[in-house]
Motif scaffolding. Structure first.
Motif: not given
Length: 158
Positions: A130-143
Motif C-alpha cells: 500500500v502507498t505510504d509516503p509519510g503522510t499516511t498511517r499503515s498497519h498489518g494484521c494476521y488472522y
C-alpha cells in the motif's frame, strides 16, 4: 636409468587446489579498479507511492531498502507480524513468519488502501503493498486459520 612416477597423492592435490584458489581470489582482488566496491549498490524499486498499490514488494525491488516499521508477536509467541517499509518506494506491506498455514494476512492504510494475502504451507507470507509516503498511517494484521485471536501491528507513520 629409471623414471620417477609423477602421480600425486591426495595431500599434494589438496595443497595444489588450495594454492590455485588463493591465486584466483588474489587475482580478483587485484582486478577491481581503484575505488571500486565488491558489494552491490542498493537499487530503488520500480514503483513509487500510489504506483506501488497492489504490487509485490519482491517483484518490484522495493525490498532493497526495506526495514521493519512496526512489529508484533502473537499472544502464543509463535507468530511474528512485521509491517515492512521501503523509503525508495514509499510503500508498506505485511510480512508474517511462523504463523499457521493458509492464514489470512492484510495490510491497510488510513486512505482506504487494503490488500490481503494468505500464508503458505509453512505459515509464512507477505501482502501486496500500500502507498505510504509519510503522510499516511499503515498497519498489518494476521488472522490464524483456526479462527483464533488475530494479531495486528501498531500504526506506522514513515
Amino acid at each position: 636409468m629409471s623414471q620417477r612416477s609423477l602421480s600425486r597423492g591426495p595431500l599434494s592435490r589438496a595443497v595444489t587446489g588450495m594454492a590455485a584458489i588463493a591465486f584466483a581470489v588474489a587475482g580478483l582482488a587485484v582486478a577491481l579498479p581503484t575505488g571500486a566496491s565488491a558489494t552491490p549498490a542498493t537499487v530503488a524499486g520500480s514503483c513509487n507511492q500510489a504506483g506501488c498499490n497492489g504490487l509485490d514488494p519482491y517483484a518490484t525491488g522495493c525490498t532493497s531498502d526495506q526495514y521493519v516499521g512496526a512489529t508484533r508477536t502473537s499472544d502464543d509467541g509463535l507468530t511474528t507480524v512485521n509491517l515492512m517499509y521501503s523509503p525508495s518506494c514509499q510503500a508498506a506491506w505485511t510480512e508474517v513468519w511462523g504463523g499457521q498455514p493458509f492464514s489470512m494476512i492484510d495490510v491497510a492504510n488510513n486512505v482506504f488502501n487494503y490488500y490481503t494475502a494468505y500464508t503458505d504451507e509453512w505459515g509464512n507470507g507477505h501482502t501486496p503493498m500500500v502507498t505510504d509516503p509519510g503522510t499516511t498511517r499503515s498497519h498489518g494484521c494476521y488472522y490464524p486459520a483456526d479462527g483464533g485471536l488475530g494479531t495486528c501491528t501498531n500504526a506506522f507513520l514513515a
